[in-house]
Design an enzyme around this catalytic site. Structure first.
Site, short mmCIF file in Angstrom:
data_model
loop_
_atom_site.label_atom_id
_atom_site.label_comp_id
_atom_site.label_asym_id
_atom_site.label_seq_id
_atom_site.Cartn_x
_atom_site.Cartn_y
_atom_site.Cartn_z
N GLY A 159 0.97 -1.41 -0.08
CA GLY A 159 -0.12 -0.03 -0.07
C GLY A 159 0.69 1.22 0.02
CB THR A 237 6.49 0.44 -9.21
OG1 THR A 237 7.21 -0.25 -8.16
CG2 THR A 237 4.89 0.32 -8.95
CB ILE A 294 3.70 -10.24 -9.61
CG1 ILE A 294 3.78 -9.62 -11.04
CG2 ILE A 294 4.81 -11.03 -9.26
CD1 ILE A 294 4.56 -8.23 -10.77
CE1 TYR A 494 13.03 9.47 -4.40
CE2 TYR A 494 13.00 11.40 -2.94
CZ TYR A 494 12.45 10.28 -3.30
OH TYR A 494 11.53 9.49 -2.53
#
Length: 574
Positions: A159, A237, A294, A494
């Site tokens: 989550g 992801t 998956i 980042y």
């Protein structure tokens, strides 16, 4: 580097309320588990830093009250009895849950947009059922049942997603089923001669790593979300970890896969390499549930290194630090971590440290005085962490080679003390984001990758774009950056940004986030390096794939999921 408050017995009782079967979840309204939070009382530089950065007086600002779940208006489930019965046949009656708390927990991930929505009670579409399969066969049965009843399936790991990959499509008329893989959490076996481990996809980072460590192995994959993210989520992801310089991204680590798809289990054999046409493995990587669920992966693992140490360095400015990271990447040295923060983020890191006392405090003051005498601008200096792993002699050789490069670029060694703190606090930053949100400050992250030739222009251009966005909405804002992953041809940048929201936090956030993402594209980068596409970044995907590339993806999804039952509208709208 943050510091946390540990939970009390009462907090643990609250956490127990957010459970189904044996699966524990994060807070419905924030990151992590109840009772764990960032605090700043022992960090004397933090409140002044926040006042300077975004204009909020922490000492004079009362935090918002914890959101009250009972005040949420949760839409009723629309799942019919036939679907419920089919899912119960797949996972058992106890494995099918329709309680409001479970459904809300599975509605969003943990992006700042997600938290703004759920705290405001904005729940346009909530999963109608949450199911907890206990093994791969049960997952396959769930997939088949969902398709047979023309429902929608959304896989759920820990989550922690921040790209909108978990959110049901608003207005979806069909029942939505969230498939929680939390019970599939075991390391199934290790091929010790080959360094390959079979692991169930629902295993969260700490559990997965602990099981491997018991047998002397490590996966070497440590994303920021490590404590609350799963192997399946990493793969779905295309995740990167803090030590990807050595171990590779999850795309490099993943060798074999099992994926539950309509009509049967897709099984990809784990091999070192293969010439077998277009790579189905690569199609699954980053697919965010659109090609199936998956259930298991065979991944590369490595022996736990005999020695692991992180050294800290200061560079006089961003250009010197980024140049050093490029030279390290081009060399034969392969550290586990190569990270450098710009001057803004360095200031933030120093502000989140506890007060230094005794010799360490004097040493820090002495170092800063020395650097200032050398002509350094302390507001521009950049903190770098470089990690070394392996046998003692290997670590010594790596460090010697790196420190020649550091010295050549004007850097100085600060020793291992800051590196120890970095290692201890590396997974705590999301708690700081929640701390600020509780005080009306919206903070988030965005990352991109770019070739070395465009890296410094990307850094400067994104900061300029964010500052222009802050000006356009009349807000005082902050943005900072670090280089987090180095490759032969370029690196990941980042960015962390924050501002005090006022009238419409999400609309104001949209202005800033859009400006940052558009700058990524305009300056030759990509919309995401490791957080995925989901709903959040889909707007910019055609810019990097081209319209024909989007057509290939849409054709793939249409051919493999003609009923649009598998997490529709993520990555592409079709």
């Amino acid at each position: 580097m943050t510091d946390l408050v540990t939970p009390t017995a009462a907090d643990r009782e609250d956490a127990a309320a957010v459970r189904s079967s044996t699966v524990a979840h994060m807070k419905w309204w924030g990151w992590g588990v109840p009772g764990v939070a960032f605090h700043h009382e022992d960090k004397p530089a933090f409140a002044p830093f926040v006042l300077k950065a975004v204009g909020i007086d922490l000492d004079g600002t009362e935090p918002l009250a914890q959101p009250d779940f009972d005040r949420l208006d949760v839409p009723a489930s629309i799942a019919g009895e036939a679907l419920r019965d089919a899912l119960a046949a797949a996972v058992g009656a106890d494995g099918v849950v329709d309680g409001d708390l479970d459904r809300v927990v599975h509605t969003y991930g943990k992006s700042i947009r997600d938290l703004i929505k759920v705290r405001a009670g904005r729940l346009p579409r909530v999963p109608d059922l949450v199911v907890y399969p206990a093994d791969e066969a049960a997952v396959q049965a769930v997939v088949d049942a969902v398709v047979a009843h023309d429902a929608v399936l959304i896989p759920f790991g820990g989550g922690s997603n921040i790209a909108g990959s978990l959110e049901p499509v608003p207005g979806e008329p069909r029942p939505v089923v969230s498939v929680d893989l939390g019970l599939l959490d075991r390391v199934l076996g290790i091929d010790e001669r080959s360094g390959l481990a079979r692991i169930q996809a629902g295993a969260l980072g700490p559990s997965l790593e602990a099981q491997l460590n018991e047998r002397g192995w490590t996966i070497g994959h440590f994303p920021d979300s490590f404590t609350h993210s799963s192997l399946g989520g990493w793969i779905a992801t295309r995740s990167s970890g803090m030590q990807s310089d050595k171990y590779g991204d999850i795309a490099d680590i993943t060798r074999g896969l099992h994926v539950a798809r309509p009509g049967g289990l897709l099984e990809l054999r784990a091999t070192p390499s293969a010439s077998t046409g277009p790579s189905v493995r690569e199609m699954i990587l980053g697919s965010e549930g659109r090609l199936g669920v998956i259930t298991e992966a065979t991944v590369q693992v490595h022996r736990v290194p005999a020695k692991r140490v992180i050294h800290a360095y200061f560079f006089p400015n961003w250009r010197a630090g980024s140049a050093a990271m490029q030279q390290i990447a081009e060399s034969d040295v392969h550290p586990a971590i190569t990270r450098v923060s710009d001057g803004r983020e360095t200031g933030f890191s120093l502000a989140t440290s506890k007060a230094s006392k005794g010799f360490s405090g004097l040493a820090q003051k002495g170092l800063f005085a020395f650097l200032k005498r050398r002509g350094w601008d302390l507001d521009a200096m950049c903190l770098s962490f470089i990690g070394y792993e392996g046998a003692d002699d290997h670590v010594a050789r790596q460090r010697k080679a790196v420190e020649r490069i550091v010295k050549r670029n004007g850097g100085v060694s600060v020793g291992t003390g800051p590196g120890v703190l970095y290692d201890q606090k590396k997974f705590d930053t999301p708690y700081l984001r929640d701390f600020l949100l509780d005080r009306g400050t919206v903070g988030d992250v965005s990352e991109t990758s770019v070739p070395w030739s465009g890296l410094d222009a990307m850094h400067d251009g994104v900061i300029a774009a964010a500052e222009a966005a802050y000006a356009s909405i009349g807000r005082k804002g902050w943005i900072m950056s670090h280089l987090s992953h180095s490759y032969h041809s370029g690196a990941c940048l980042y960015f962390t940004f924050a501002f005090v929201a006022q009238d419409d936090p999400e609309a104001e956030y949209d202005v800033v986030k859009h400006a940052i993402q558009q700058a990524f594209i305009d300056l030759g980068g990509v919309p995401s390096h490791h957080h995925g596409i989901g709903l959040e970044h889909a707007e910019w995907l055609p810019d990097v794939l081209s319209d024909p590339g989007i057509g290939v993806l849409e054709g793939l999804f249409a051919a493999t999921d003609p009923g649009r039952n598998l997490n529709p509208a993520k990555i592409t709208a079709s």
